[in-house]
Write a protein that holds these residues in place. Structure first.
Motif, PDB file in Angstrom:
ATOM      1  N   ILE A  79       2.197 -14.134  -9.757  1.00 20.80           N
ATOM      2  CA  ILE A  79       2.337 -13.715 -11.150  1.00 20.80           C
ATOM      3  C   ILE A  79       2.337 -12.197 -11.121  1.00 20.80           C
ATOM      4  O   ILE A  79       1.386 -11.581 -10.634  1.00 20.80           O
ATOM      5  CB  ILE A  79       1.180 -14.235 -12.020  1.00 20.80           C
ATOM      6  N   GLY A  80       3.410 -11.583 -11.597  1.00 19.83           N
ATOM      7  CA  GLY A  80       3.510 -10.132 -11.474  1.00 19.83           C
ATOM      8  C   GLY A  80       4.199  -9.500 -12.660  1.00 19.83           C
ATOM      9  O   GLY A  80       4.866 -10.158 -13.455  1.00 19.83           O
ATOM     10  N   GLY A  81       4.032  -8.186 -12.767  1.00 22.70           N
ATOM     11  CA  GLY A  81       4.658  -7.463 -13.860  1.00 22.70           C
ATOM     12  C   GLY A  81       4.324  -5.986 -13.800  1.00 22.70           C
ATOM     13  O   GLY A  81       4.046  -5.437 -12.729  1.00 22.70           O
ATOM     14  N   LEU A 132       6.325  -2.706  -5.349  1.00 23.86           N
ATOM     15  CA  LEU A 132       6.132  -4.121  -5.028  1.00 23.86           C
ATOM     16  C   LEU A 132       7.423  -4.923  -5.144  1.00 23.86           C
ATOM     17  O   LEU A 132       7.394  -6.152  -5.020  1.00 23.86           O
ATOM     18  CB  LEU A 132       5.080  -4.724  -5.965  1.00 23.86           C
ATOM     19  N   ASP A 133       8.546  -4.230  -5.365  1.00 21.31           N
ATOM     20  CA  ASP A 133       9.814  -4.917  -5.617  1.00 21.31           C
ATOM     21  C   ASP A 133      10.138  -5.952  -4.543  1.00 21.31           C
ATOM     22  O   ASP A 133      10.490  -7.094  -4.849  1.00 21.31           O
ATOM     23  CB  ASP A 133      10.979  -3.920  -5.699  1.00 21.31           C
ATOM     24  N   GLY A 134      10.007  -5.550  -3.269  1.00 21.36           N
ATOM     25  CA  GLY A 134      10.359  -6.457  -2.185  1.00 21.36           C
ATOM     26  C   GLY A 134       9.286  -7.484  -1.884  1.00 21.36           C
ATOM     27  O   GLY A 134       9.540  -8.466  -1.185  1.00 21.36           O
ATOM     28  N   LYS A 135       8.096  -7.266  -2.424  1.00 20.98           N
ATOM     29  CA  LYS A 135       6.974  -8.160  -2.123  1.00 20.98           C
ATOM     30  C   LYS A 135       6.814  -9.254  -3.181  1.00 20.98           C
ATOM     31  O   LYS A 135       6.394 -10.369  -2.855  1.00 20.98           O
ATOM     32  CB  LYS A 135       5.686  -7.331  -2.030  1.00 20.98           C
ATOM     33  N   GLN A 158       2.896  -1.323 -11.225  1.00 20.67           N
ATOM     34  CA  GLN A 158       3.204  -2.723 -10.955  1.00 20.67           C
ATOM     35  C   GLN A 158       1.900  -3.435 -10.587  1.00 20.67           C
ATOM     36  O   GLN A 158       0.936  -2.807 -10.130  1.00 20.67           O
ATOM     37  CB  GLN A 158       4.191  -2.835  -9.788  1.00 20.67           C
ATOM     38  N   TRP A 159       1.876  -4.747 -10.758  1.00 21.50           N
ATOM     39  CA  TRP A 159       0.675  -5.526 -10.447  1.00 21.50           C
ATOM     40  C   TRP A 159       1.078  -6.970 -10.121  1.00 21.50           C
ATOM     41  O   TRP A 159       2.164  -7.420 -10.487  1.00 21.50           O
ATOM     42  CB  TRP A 159      -0.311  -5.515 -11.620  1.00 21.50           C
ATOM     43  N   LEU A 211      -3.003  -3.874  -7.843  1.00 24.44           N
ATOM     44  CA  LEU A 211      -2.113  -2.870  -8.425  1.00 24.44           C
ATOM     45  C   LEU A 211      -1.166  -2.319  -7.383  1.00 24.44           C
ATOM     46  O   LEU A 211      -1.516  -2.174  -6.208  1.00 24.44           O
ATOM     47  CB  LEU A 211      -2.929  -1.733  -9.039  1.00 24.44           C
ATOM     48  N   GLY A 212       0.031  -1.982  -7.820  1.00 22.62           N
ATOM     49  CA  GLY A 212       1.005  -1.328  -6.957  1.00 22.62           C
ATOM     50  C   GLY A 212       0.714   0.158  -6.844  1.00 22.62           C
ATOM     51  O   GLY A 212      -0.339   0.639  -7.284  1.00 22.62           O
ATOM     52  N   PRO A 213       1.627   0.924  -6.264  1.00 21.56           N
ATOM     53  CA  PRO A 213       1.395   2.349  -6.039  1.00 21.56           C
ATOM     54  C   PRO A 213       1.209   3.115  -7.341  1.00 21.56           C
ATOM     55  O   PRO A 213       1.680   2.701  -8.399  1.00 21.56           O
ATOM     56  CB  PRO A 213       2.665   2.791  -5.302  1.00 21.56           C
ATOM     57  N   ASP A 214       0.530   4.246  -7.221  1.00 24.38           N
ATOM     58  CA  ASP A 214       0.212   5.094  -8.369  1.00 24.38           C
ATOM     59  C   ASP A 214       1.076   6.352  -8.306  1.00 24.38           C
ATOM     60  O   ASP A 214       0.978   7.141  -7.371  1.00 24.38           O
ATOM     61  CB  ASP A 214      -1.275   5.460  -8.323  1.00 24.38           C
ATOM     62  N   ALA A 215       1.928   6.547  -9.310  1.00 23.46           N
ATOM     63  CA  ALA A 215       2.784   7.738  -9.371  1.00 23.46           C
ATOM     64  C   ALA A 215       2.336   8.681 -10.474  1.00 23.46           C
ATOM     65  O   ALA A 215       3.103   9.539 -10.917  1.00 23.46           O
ATOM     66  CB  ALA A 215       4.243   7.330  -9.581  1.00 23.46           C
TER      67      ALA A 215
END
Length: 525
Positions: free
Chosen positions: A436-438, A225-228, A475-476, A464-468
């Motif tokens: 609001i993210g983290g 989600l870095d760019g988003k 990320q969320w 939620l962001g991608p699952d590794a």
């Protein structure tokens, strides 16, 4: 010997400080050839670290962050300079006693160097060099200081006006001699320190081309989600930003050609691996988030990377652990120890003896040539850097560094979540969508849900962001549309894949990790 001097006091204070500086430079230079960790200031600093109570260490880590080591070394240097300046003042009246006291300072540095876990008799050489140079410089500079108190010869009367120039109206030759000597000593000491620093630097590291290919190459990490969401932590932490918490005041100098990993203790087949032999073993890749137990709620001592290494369970299977073993005591090249439950190193979580992170050989500050990485455990019980030995033993027989200081012997990572953006005390605009993210983490279990609350409102479920994988953070983010103006409190909480909500009650990191919901205050304008 008691002396009487009419010279001012300041040259003696300067003499003491310069004597200590020159001695330290000589010791640092010799240590570069013998053992950088035996440098007088470093050896004394390491002893201070070991003797520091746990609450003070926690304060230093949480308050100073990665600056704790430079601050400690600078503090040791300042105290040494002040003490040496005092010794210099003493030399104005009691020369012999002052020389003896300066020697005592270097004896303390020698004792500190010899007290290190991996010390050898030659580790006393830097302090001996510091003593020889420091005492000599103090003797010479104090002798020059003595002469600054002698009156200059009165010049002959002027044939023009019949008056004489006042003695001492201009700097005397003796004072100029002292100043030149002091400046030369300072320059030589600076040069010695710089040269010692250069010679004691870590040797060049291998390159990515020298690394073996893993037996299970993982697909590239998905786009985060870095760019988003501006301000959110990168999905993969850049190596240069990866947190570092350890007790080493200087990065250990390890040459891969001289390094070896010993596997011993209560095993049927102890063995030894060189760096080349370790690289020749089957390697696996794993995406793992690491966390320090000193991390406060909302703190920054958590980072994520892709690791390459050998499964520890394969090494221990080769060694054939005998019955009764309940811990593996890992030892670094500095003698620092960590104890890890044997189950955590033999189950299917794939604890690694890692040799690379993010496709590059381990940086020196992160454990080159090899380190332990144990998913699901805090670093102090599973992430030994500069790894040199794995010893099969029991908790009853052996205690590791942090165990001796009251920390837990088994410390699974607790579920945590953190707000990265907006930051505390930020001001946001009313009427527009504010992200609001983290990040959230629960190594060994994974994150199922993250929720955010504004003030005492309803909990909002975050995207939620991608699952590794369960050992990697998530990320969320949520979108919040503030209205009006004023102060607001943002709070986050996470739920792991076992359905357990992270504890709300706030606790300190000691002895097994902090708990609590992270909150930040923002202002709407």
């Amino acid at each position: 010997m008691q002396t009487t001097s009419s010279a001012p006091r300041w040259p003696y204070a300067v003499s003491g400080a310069l004597a200590a500086t020159a001695g330290t430079a000589a010791g640092h230079l010799v240590a570069a050839a013998v053992n950088p960790g035996a440098s007088p200031v470093v050896a004394v600093g390491a002893t201070v670290v070991d003797a520091t109570p746990t609450p003070v260490k926690d304060w230093a880590v949480s308050t100073l962050g990665t600056a704790d080591k430079p601050v400690l070394l600078a503090s040791v240097a300042v105290v040494t300079l002040l003490a040496s300046a005092g010794i210099g003042l003493l030399a104005r009246r009691h020369r012999t006693l002052a020389l003896v006291l300066l020697g005592v300072l270097t004896v303390l540095a020698a004792a500190a160097a010899l007290a290190r876990p991996t010390s050898t008799p030659v580790d006393a050489l830097p302090a001996l060099a510091a003593a020889a140079v420091g005492v000599t410089v103090l003797h010479l500079l104090c002798g020059a200081a003595d002469r600054t108190g002698q009156p200059a010869k009165r010049p002959a009367a002027s044939p023009l006006d019949g008056t004489a120039h006042e003695a001492g109206a201009q700097p005397t030759p003796a004072r100029r001699t002292f100043l030149v000597g002091a400046a030369g000593t300072a320059a030589a000491a600076a040069g010695g320190l710089a040269l010692g620093q250069k010679l004691g630097a870590n040797p060049p590291l291998p390159t990515a081309a020298d690394l073996p290919k893993p037996t299970n190459t993982l697909p590239a990490l998905p786009t985060g989600l870095d760019g988003k969401v501006p301000g959110i932590s990168p999905f993969r932490t850049p190596v240069g930003s990866f947190y570092r918490v350890d007790t080493s005041l200087i990065v250990p100098r390890v040459n891969a050609d001289d390094w070896a990993l010993e596997i011993d203790g209560n095993v049927a087949n102890p063995f030894r691996l060189t760096y080349a032999e370790l690289l020749a073993l089957p390697m696996v890749e794993r995406d793992i988030t690491m966390t320090c137990v000193s991390n406060e709620v909302g703190g920054g001592y958590v980072s994520s990377a892709r690791w390459l290494g050998v499964r520890v369970r394969d090494l221990l299977a080769r060694a054939q652990i005998k019955g009764g073993v309940d811990q593996i005591l890992s030892t670094s090249t500095t003698g620092f120890t960590i104890s890890t439950p044997v189950q955590a190193l033999t189950d299917d979580r794939d604890a690694l003896v890692a040799v690379a992170m993010d496709g590059q050989p381990l940086p020196a500050q992160h454990g080159f040539p090899a380190r332990l990485v144990t998913p699901g455990l805090y670093g102090f019980v599973g992430s030994t850097k500069w790894l040199a030995r794995l010893t099969a033993t029991t908790y009853a027989k052996e205690q590791a560094y942090w165990t001796e200081r009251g920390w837990a012997t088994n410390a699974p990572v607790l579920t945590q979540s953190r707000i990265d953006t907006p930051r505390g005390l930020d001001t946001v605009k009313a009427g527009g969508a504010v992200p609001i993210g983290g990040v959230a983490w629960a190594q060994g279990r994974g994150i199922r849900k993250v929720e955010v609350r504004v003030d005492d409102g309803e909990w909002m479920t975050a995207t939620l962001g991608p699952d590794a994988g369960i050992d990697y953070w998530r990320q969320w983010y949520v979108k919040w549309t503030p209205s009006g103006s004023g102060r607001h409190n943002l709070t986050v909480r996470a739920t792991d894949n076992d359905g357990q909500l992270q504890p709300r009650a706030k606790t300190d990191p000691f002895p097994k990790g902090a708990t609590g919901w992270h909150s930040v205050v923002v202002f709407v304008a």
